[in-house]
Design a protein around this motif. Structure first.
Motif, short mmCIF file in Angstrom:
data_model
loop_
_atom_site.label_atom_id
_atom_site.label_comp_id
_atom_site.label_asym_id
_atom_site.label_seq_id
_atom_site.Cartn_x
_atom_site.Cartn_y
_atom_site.Cartn_z
N VAL A 214 1.05 -1.07 -0.09
CA VAL A 214 -0.09 0.03 -0.05
C VAL A 214 0.94 1.16 -0.06
O VAL A 214 0.52 2.07 -0.83
N ASP A 215 1.85 1.35 0.77
CA ASP A 215 2.72 2.46 0.83
C ASP A 215 3.43 2.52 -0.73
O ASP A 215 3.80 3.78 -0.97
N SER A 216 3.50 1.44 -1.14
CA SER A 216 4.09 1.83 -2.73
C SER A 216 3.17 2.41 -3.59
O SER A 216 3.54 3.38 -4.57
N ALA A 217 1.87 2.02 -3.51
CA ALA A 217 0.80 2.62 -4.15
C ALA A 217 0.64 4.04 -3.75
O ALA A 217 0.58 4.95 -4.89
N THR A 218 0.82 4.35 -2.70
CA THR A 218 0.54 5.76 -2.31
C THR A 218 1.87 6.80 -2.49
O THR A 218 1.87 7.82 -2.59
N MET A 219 2.94 5.94 -2.64
CA MET A 219 4.33 6.48 -2.85
C MET A 219 4.73 7.12 -1.42
O MET A 219 5.57 7.62 -1.40
N MET A 220 3.98 6.61 -0.39
CA MET A 220 4.50 6.71 1.15
C MET A 220 6.03 6.21 1.37
O MET A 220 6.76 6.70 1.89
N ASN A 221 6.00 4.95 0.50
CA ASN A 221 7.12 4.37 0.71
C ASN A 221 8.34 5.02 -0.01
O ASN A 221 9.42 4.91 0.83
N LYS A 222 8.00 5.61 -1.00
CA LYS A 222 9.32 6.76 -1.70
C LYS A 222 9.57 7.76 -0.69
O LYS A 222 10.85 8.14 -0.30
N GLY A 223 8.55 8.11 -0.09
CA GLY A 223 8.75 9.33 1.14
C GLY A 223 9.86 8.69 2.27
O GLY A 223 10.46 9.37 2.76
N LEU A 224 9.25 7.59 2.78
CA LEU A 224 9.86 6.85 4.04
C LEU A 224 11.41 6.42 3.49
O LEU A 224 12.54 6.88 4.23
N GLU A 225 11.61 6.35 2.12
CA GLU A 225 12.88 5.71 1.58
C GLU A 225 13.87 7.01 1.51
O GLU A 225 14.98 7.05 1.69
N LEU A 226 13.00 8.26 1.26
CA LEU A 226 13.89 9.32 1.17
C LEU A 226 14.45 10.01 2.56
O LEU A 226 15.68 10.05 2.64
N ILE A 227 13.77 9.53 3.58
CA ILE A 227 14.14 9.90 4.81
C ILE A 227 15.40 8.97 5.20
O ILE A 227 16.47 9.53 5.67
N GLU A 228 14.85 7.71 4.80
CA GLU A 228 15.90 6.70 5.23
C GLU A 228 17.44 7.01 4.32
O GLU A 228 18.49 6.84 5.06
#
Ligand code: NAD
Ligand code: MG
Length: 405
Positions: A214-228
């Motif tokens: 779901v995070d990948s669909a919303t791109m929250m995953n990419k946002g978390l990865e940017l912080i990471e």
């Protein structure tokens, strides 16, 4: 022989890691396996890998697990709860801890591994998002070797010089963080209101757990990865550019001052970064099919649309903010994604719940772990309240808050 604790062995990353480990019985030995509640799979994994310890997070399942293992005449010791997870993370016998628990639950056990100076293979990005400063300080203080498993960060790590220091000193201009854009990259915006959990979890290229899907669909995953990425590579948010690359063949890139751009490529299969981190600085067989460039044929790139992906915008703001906003965004996201998966809120409400939570909780500087944990709890409670009370009481335009049809 590396002795390994695998936190979250029953998950998508955990299963991929065991697949790689099983190909190299002379190099790796499993010391401990852990699961939240999946006794069935944990028992099967114990039967195959014969770990010294098995941890079940859910205390109510300890007896059931112990009985099942005993019936198979396995000598595996059973532990439970967060204490059990931390115990297998910092046990003397352990060289390497692969951190693959999903969400904030991974923070303390992963930190326990860092604090005891283990070699830490990090999949649990949420621990860096929540407490990156404290985490990286602990890595430095305890001389821990930290190897990223998240495919993008593993790619960036591979594209950086060995033992890199500050990015400017090794000539790095920018990190190019690639993203597939998920299943809804081109879906008409109005259709996003009625997206179902199964549609959101049907990732075009990667097979993953439901939360990260779901995070990948919303791109929250990419946002978390940017912080990471900012924490892992000591980069400023403006040094990390998100690039949509729908084929998921380039896993990320590093752009240098001389104009060179180095990319790491491969089939989208997490066994590659897992094998890389396990064997680093050597290379081992991962079981992944070699990349067939003629079958791939073309590579596309496009900038992300922040109107389509408001979760990415919120995470970018959190990366800039530098306080505990990232922990708040992470916690609210976990609550909202869970509510979406249970069909209590619509897909578009995920970002709205996060934004409403950010507006309603204090976000102090993350001076210690207690502060982070308190902020995490407050954000969870507030996000839950936003979901329950909805638009009428909170008075914010929660347009997607109606349950998905
Ligand atoms: P998953 O849901 O498939 O598995 C999660 C694992 O954590 C399971 O073993 C589960 O038992 C355990 N777990 C869940 N809740 C727990 C809790 N409260 N306490 C203790 N253990 C708990 O998730 P996944 O897709 O394997 O992802 C794991 C982590 O790796 C996440 O942080 C994710 O962001 C990251 N990651 C995953 C992928 C991928 O391809 N799946 C890629 C990059 C990064
Ligand atoms: Mg990733």
């Amino acid at each position: 022989m590396q002795k390994i604790t695998l936190l979250g062995s029953t998950g998508s990353i955990g299963r991929s890691a065991l697949d790689v480990i099983s190909r190299h019985p002379d190099a790796y030995q499993v010391f401990a396996l852990t699961a939240n509640s999946n006794v069935e799979l944990l028992v099967a994994q114990c039967q195959q890998f014969r770990p010294a310890v098995a941890v079940i997070k859910d205390d109510t399942l300890v007896d059931q697990l112990a009985e099942r293992l005993q019936a198979l005449s396995l000598a595996t010791v059973v532990l439970s709860g967060e204490a059990g997870l931390c115990q297998v993370s910092n046990a003397n016998e352990v060289d390497t801890v692969l951190a693959a628990i999903v969400g904030a639950a991974g923070l303390e056990p992963t930190l326990a591994a860092v604090k005891s100076g283990k070699r830490v293979l990090l999949a649990n990005k949420e621990s860096l998002v929540m407490a990156g400063g404290l985490f990286m300080d602990a890595v430095a203080t305890n001389g821990c070797t930290l190897l990223p498993i998240d495919s993008e960060h593993n790619a960036i790590f591979q594209c950086l010089p060995r033992n890199f220091g500050p990015l400017a000193e090794v000539g790095v201009e920018r990190i190019l963080l690639t993203a597939s854009g998920g299943p809804f990259r081109t879906t008409p915006l109005e259709q996003l209101l009625s997206v179902t959990p199964d549609q959101a979890c049907a990732h075009p290229n990667w097979s993953m757990g439901r939360k990260i899907s779901v995070d990948s669909a919303t791109m929250m995953n990419k946002g978390l990865e940017l912080i990471e990425a900012c924490w892992l590579f000591d980069a400023k948010p403006e040094q990390v550019q998100v690039v949509i690359h729908p084929q998921s063949v380039i896993h990320s890139m590093v752009q240098y001052t001389d104009g060179s751009v180095l990319a790491q490529m491969g089939n989208p299969d997490m066994r590659t970064p897992i094998a890389h981190a396990l064997a680093w600085p050597s290379r081992i067989d991962s079981g992944v099919e070699p990349l067939d460039l003629f079958a791939v044929a073309r590579l596309d790139f496009e900038p992300p649309d922040l109107r389509r992906f408001p979760c990415l915008r919120l995470a970018m703001q959190a990366a800039e903010a530098g306080n505990t906003m990232a922990a708040v965004v992470n916690a609210a996201n976990e609550v909202a994604v869970e509510a979406f998966l249970q069909e209590r809120i619509g897909y578009m409400a995920i970002a709205e719940v996060i934004e409403a939570t950010v507006e309603r909780v204090a976000m102090p500087v993350a001076k210690d772990l207690e502060t982070v944990k308190a902020v995490d709890l407050q954000a969870r409670a507030k996000a839950a309240e936003v979901i329950v009370r909805g638009r009428q009481t909170i008075g914010v335009p929660l347009a997607g808050l109606e349950p998905a049809p």
